[in-house]
Design a protein around this motif. Structure first.
Motif, mmCIF file in Angstrom:
data_model
loop_
_atom_site.group_PDB
_atom_site.id
_atom_site.type_symbol
_atom_site.label_atom_id
_atom_site.label_comp_id
_atom_site.label_asym_id
_atom_site.label_seq_id
_atom_site.Cartn_x
_atom_site.Cartn_y
_atom_site.Cartn_z
ATOM 1 N N GLY A 177 -14.235 1.294 -38.226
ATOM 2 C CA GLY A 177 -14.482 2.707 -37.937
ATOM 3 C C GLY A 177 -14.319 3.022 -36.462
ATOM 4 O O GLY A 177 -13.788 4.079 -36.093
ATOM 5 N N VAL A 178 -14.755 2.112 -35.582
ATOM 6 C CA VAL A 178 -14.610 2.315 -34.138
ATOM 7 C C VAL A 178 -13.140 2.411 -33.760
ATOM 8 O O VAL A 178 -12.719 3.300 -33.013
ATOM 9 C CB VAL A 178 -15.313 1.172 -33.369
ATOM 10 N N GLU A 179 -12.333 1.467 -34.276
ATOM 11 C CA GLU A 179 -10.906 1.475 -33.942
ATOM 12 C C GLU A 179 -10.223 2.731 -34.478
ATOM 13 O O GLU A 179 -9.374 3.333 -33.805
ATOM 14 C CB GLU A 179 -10.244 0.221 -34.517
ATOM 15 N N GLN A 180 -10.581 3.120 -35.690
ATOM 16 C CA GLN A 180 -9.950 4.298 -36.294
ATOM 17 C C GLN A 180 -10.296 5.577 -35.523
ATOM 18 O O GLN A 180 -9.423 6.404 -35.218
ATOM 19 C CB GLN A 180 -10.381 4.430 -37.756
ATOM 20 N N VAL A 181 -11.561 5.748 -35.186
ATOM 21 C CA VAL A 181 -11.969 6.937 -34.431
ATOM 22 C C VAL A 181 -11.355 6.913 -33.039
ATOM 23 O O VAL A 181 -10.972 7.964 -32.493
ATOM 24 C CB VAL A 181 -13.509 7.022 -34.358
ATOM 25 N N GLY A 182 -11.211 5.726 -32.446
ATOM 26 C CA GLY A 182 -10.587 5.628 -31.132
ATOM 27 C C GLY A 182 -9.142 6.117 -31.142
ATOM 28 O O GLY A 182 -8.701 6.839 -30.244
ATOM 29 N N LYS A 183 -8.383 5.740 -32.167
ATOM 30 C CA LYS A 183 -7.001 6.212 -32.284
ATOM 31 C C LYS A 183 -6.946 7.733 -32.478
ATOM 32 O O LYS A 183 -6.097 8.415 -31.904
ATOM 33 C CB LYS A 183 -6.322 5.514 -33.463
ATOM 34 N N GLN A 184 -7.862 8.248 -33.299
ATOM 35 C CA GLN A 184 -7.877 9.689 -33.537
ATOM 36 C C GLN A 184 -8.273 10.463 -32.273
ATOM 37 O O GLN A 184 -7.762 11.562 -32.027
ATOM 38 C CB GLN A 184 -8.838 10.013 -34.688
ATOM 39 N N MET A 185 -9.187 9.893 -31.474
ATOM 40 C CA MET A 185 -9.569 10.550 -30.221
ATOM 41 C C MET A 185 -8.399 10.581 -29.239
ATOM 42 O O MET A 185 -8.201 11.562 -28.512
ATOM 43 C CB MET A 185 -10.759 9.824 -29.582
ATOM 44 N N LYS A 186 -7.632 9.507 -29.201
ATOM 45 C CA LYS A 186 -6.454 9.492 -28.331
ATOM 46 C C LYS A 186 -5.424 10.519 -28.795
ATOM 47 O O LYS A 186 -4.732 11.114 -27.966
ATOM 48 C CB LYS A 186 -5.851 8.097 -28.300
ATOM 49 N N ALA A 187 -5.332 10.719 -30.115
ATOM 50 C CA ALA A 187 -4.440 11.756 -30.623
ATOM 51 C C ALA A 187 -4.908 13.149 -30.201
ATOM 52 O O ALA A 187 -4.095 14.077 -30.086
ATOM 53 C CB ALA A 187 -4.354 11.666 -32.147
ATOM 54 N N GLU A 188 -6.225 13.306 -29.963
ATOM 55 C CA GLU A 188 -6.767 14.576 -29.468
ATOM 56 C C GLU A 188 -6.663 14.695 -27.947
ATOM 57 O O GLU A 188 -7.240 15.605 -27.347
ATOM 58 C CB GLU A 188 -8.249 14.705 -29.883
ATOM 59 N N ARG A 189 -5.962 13.725 -27.314
ATOM 60 C CA ARG A 189 -5.734 13.711 -25.864
ATOM 61 C C ARG A 189 -7.034 13.540 -25.084
ATOM 62 O O ARG A 189 -7.280 14.205 -24.073
ATOM 63 C CB ARG A 189 -5.004 14.973 -25.407
ATOM 64 N N LEU A 190 -7.863 12.613 -25.563
ATOM 65 C CA LEU A 190 -9.104 12.276 -24.869
ATOM 66 C C LEU A 190 -9.063 10.805 -24.470
ATOM 67 O O LEU A 190 -8.679 9.937 -25.276
ATOM 68 C CB LEU A 190 -10.315 12.530 -25.769
ATOM 69 N N ASP A 191 -9.459 10.502 -23.232
ATOM 70 C CA ASP A 191 -9.557 9.121 -22.780
ATOM 71 C C ASP A 191 -10.854 8.522 -23.331
ATOM 72 O O ASP A 191 -11.938 9.040 -23.075
ATOM 73 C CB ASP A 191 -9.573 9.063 -21.251
ATOM 74 N N CYS A 192 -10.725 7.457 -24.098
ATOM 75 C CA CYS A 192 -11.903 6.870 -24.734
ATOM 76 C C CYS A 192 -11.885 5.355 -24.554
ATOM 77 O O CYS A 192 -10.845 4.739 -24.329
ATOM 78 C CB CYS A 192 -11.953 7.233 -26.223
ATOM 79 N N SER A 193 -13.069 4.758 -24.649
ATOM 80 C CA SER A 193 -13.236 3.307 -24.622
ATOM 81 C C SER A 193 -13.912 2.879 -25.909
ATOM 82 O O SER A 193 -14.794 3.589 -26.417
ATOM 83 C CB SER A 193 -14.083 2.881 -23.419
ATOM 84 N N THR A 194 -13.508 1.731 -26.440
ATOM 85 C CA THR A 194 -14.094 1.205 -27.671
ATOM 86 C C THR A 194 -14.840 -0.085 -27.363
ATOM 87 O O THR A 194 -14.410 -0.878 -26.520
ATOM 88 C CB THR A 194 -13.002 0.937 -28.727
ATOM 89 N N LEU A 195 -15.951 -0.283 -28.061
ATOM 90 C CA LEU A 195 -16.806 -1.448 -27.819
ATOM 91 C C LEU A 195 -17.377 -1.921 -29.152
ATOM 92 O O LEU A 195 -18.081 -1.170 -29.832
ATOM 93 C CB LEU A 195 -17.937 -1.073 -26.856
ATOM 94 N N HIS A 196 -17.059 -3.160 -29.512
ATOM 95 C CA HIS A 196 -17.632 -3.774 -30.724
ATOM 96 C C HIS A 196 -17.568 -5.287 -30.596
ATOM 97 O O HIS A 196 -16.977 -5.832 -29.649
ATOM 98 C CB HIS A 196 -16.912 -3.289 -31.987
ATOM 99 N N GLY A 197 -18.163 -5.982 -31.550
ATOM 100 C CA GLY A 197 -18.281 -7.431 -31.478
ATOM 101 C C GLY A 197 -16.979 -8.172 -31.640
ATOM 102 O O GLY A 197 -16.904 -9.370 -31.335
ATOM 103 N N GLY A 198 -15.916 -7.524 -32.111
ATOM 104 C CA GLY A 198 -14.634 -8.195 -32.296
ATOM 105 C C GLY A 198 -13.809 -8.325 -31.037
ATOM 106 O O GLY A 198 -12.774 -8.992 -31.041
#
Length: 497
Positions: free
Chosen positions: A251-272
């Protein structure tokens, strides 16, 4: 005003604190530092973000001695890698001012650098229990010379199942050590640990016994599965620095890609992610290069990031405790913040249970970012079902007048009346009479007769069709075909005869 000099901290450390822009101690530091400087065991209940790192770090730096190779003299145990790295970054400039070395060890990093650093000599070791036991098994270090042990976020360690590893580590340390324990709660397994390994500890409590969520505004929005990302992007554009929590790595990776599509700079953080990726994500968010941090619950405890104005529960947390720790990333150090939960229809029962555990009661409303910003952040002004002490002059919460007030319209504006509505009788309107079944049949039959009479006047005959073939009206009954287009039985008998 109390200063660090008054608490007993030396001049070299005070100068180092001033260079870092730290001049006044927090409440937890004023309570813990005097007893810790005397060498007593301390058991402190304090929430995250209250200044615990300096509360145990300054007495440690003041009392400890320099270490030999592979034999550190101070040990700090933390549950997560992020918290270990955060503590090291806070203590490192202070330790260098008095010629002491610090090192953080945790999983996901190479053993080679850690072996070389321990060989050269480390005074303060910040470690996660799993990697520390691994290094002990490889004979990379010894804990016999450890004079001070700090256990940070002990309740979090209990939740993660680290109590047995922590017990093994404490038994491997020197018997004459000083032990300092910090925890948000002091019950269950944490109480057992205190009783077994701390000697006549000084009990200190700072803040509420439970994590306070009074300084933040809580909103629960009804959403569907598809519109949550666009809504989150609008919130980030409106509020700025935001932490968004998802339940899974995927879910983190998926939302991160969608946020980038909305032209927002985002960082993702999870145990993987490996440690380099995690450090880079945290650095980007802290430096302001990314406006939103999308994370699993790995970032919900112990991470202190200033200026987080909003927390979004993209997926609901597991329980009320997780809700508190997630929400605690905003409204820190006396500031205010907003906590927004996205709730689908199938999740409302679970969220009701979480609200009950946390001790709040909020309605599920339609998303409205602009109206949320216009509302006051004071919790008393929020629509609360349990709040009975409302002024009689004020409109009832969620009434038509209340909604008009929130939209900036006049509260005295009346609801538009509709004739035939459910409450039209109360407003003086006349409800239209419902047509009775026999009257409906009578109307239908009269219309049918009218159609028949009009066809007779036109001279056209109404043709009857049985199946797909037309029939002749003047044909004998026995010659007519049935619905399947077959002849009747009497006609077949006559032909056979």
């Amino acid at each position: 005003m109390v200063t660090f000099y008054d608490l007993g901290i030396g001049s070299s450390l005070v100068r180092a604190l001033n260079r870092e822009g730290i001049t006044e101690p927090f409440e937890v530091q004023c309570e813990v530092i005097p007893d810790a400087l005397l060498g007593r065991d301390v058991c402190c209940r304090a929430p995250t973000g209250s200044g615990k790192t300096l509360a145990f770090g300054l007495p440690m730096l003041a009392r400890m001695t320099q270490a030999e190779s592979k034999r550190p003299t101070a040990l700090i145990l933390t549950p997560t890698r992020e918290l270990a790295e955060q503590i090291r970054k806070v203590l490192n400039p202070l330790a260098k001012s008095i010629d002491l070395e610090t090192l953080s060890v945790y999983g996901g990093t190479s053993y080679g650098k850690q072996f070389r650093a321990l060989e050269n000599g480390v005074d303060i070791l910040v470690a996660c229990p799993g990697r520390l036991l691994d290094l002990l098994g490889r004979n990379a270090l010894s804990l016999n010379d450890v004079e001070i042990v700090v256990i940070d976020e002990a309740d979090r360690m209990a939740d993660m199942g680290f109590m047995k590893p922590v017990s093994k580590i404490l038994e491997a340390c020197g018997k004459d050590r000083q032990t300092v324990l910090f925890s948000a709660t002091l019950d269950d397994e944490v109480a057992v640990l205190i009783k077994k390994y701390l000697k006549k500890p000084v009990h200190i409590g700072v803040g509420a016994k439970e994590i306070s969520i009074d300084s933040m505004k809580h909103v629960f929005w009804k959403t569907d599965r598809g519109g949550k990302t666009t809504l989150s992007a609008n919130i980030v554009k409106r509020y700025g620095r935001t932490i968004l929590f998802c339940r899974t790595r995927r879910g983190v990776e998926q939302v991160g890609k969608q946020m980038k599509a909305e032209r927002l700079d985002c960082s993702t953080l999870h145990g993987g992610l490996n440690q380099r990726q995690r450090d880079a994500a945290m650095a980007r968010f802290k430096n302001g290069k990314s406006s939103v941090l999308i994370a699993t619950d790995v970032a919900a405890r112990g991470i202190d990031i200033e200026g987080v104005s909003c927390v979004i529960h993209f997926d609901p947390p597991e329980n009320g405790k997780a809700y508190k720790h997630r929400s605690g990333r905003t409204a820190r150090a006396g500031e205010r913040g907003v906590v927004i939960s996205f709730v689908q229809k199938s999740q409302q029962r679970a969220v009701n249970r979480i609200q009950k555990e946390v001790g709040i009661k909020r309605r599920y409303t339609e998303p409205n970012v602009e109206a949320l910003e216009e509302q006051e952040s004071d919790r008393k002004d929020e629509p609360n079902i349990d709040n009975i002490s409302q002024k009689k002059s004020a409109p009832r919460a969620h009434s038509f007048e209340w909604k008009n007030q929130r939209k900036g319209k006049s509260a005295n504006q009346k609801r538009p009346e509709k004739n035939g509505s459910r409450n039209s009788r109360k407003r003086g309107g006349n409800r239209p009479e419902k047509e009775r079944p026999w009257e409906k049949n009578k109307r239908y039959n009269s219309k049918k007769k009218a159609n028949a009479s009009s066809s007779d006047k036109s001279g056209k005959k109404n043709k009857k069709y049985f199946g797909n073939r037309p029939q002749k009206e003047d044909a004998p009954k026995h010659q007519r075909r049935n619905r399947k287009g077959r002849r009747s039985r009497t006609e077949n008998k006559q032909q056979n005869q």
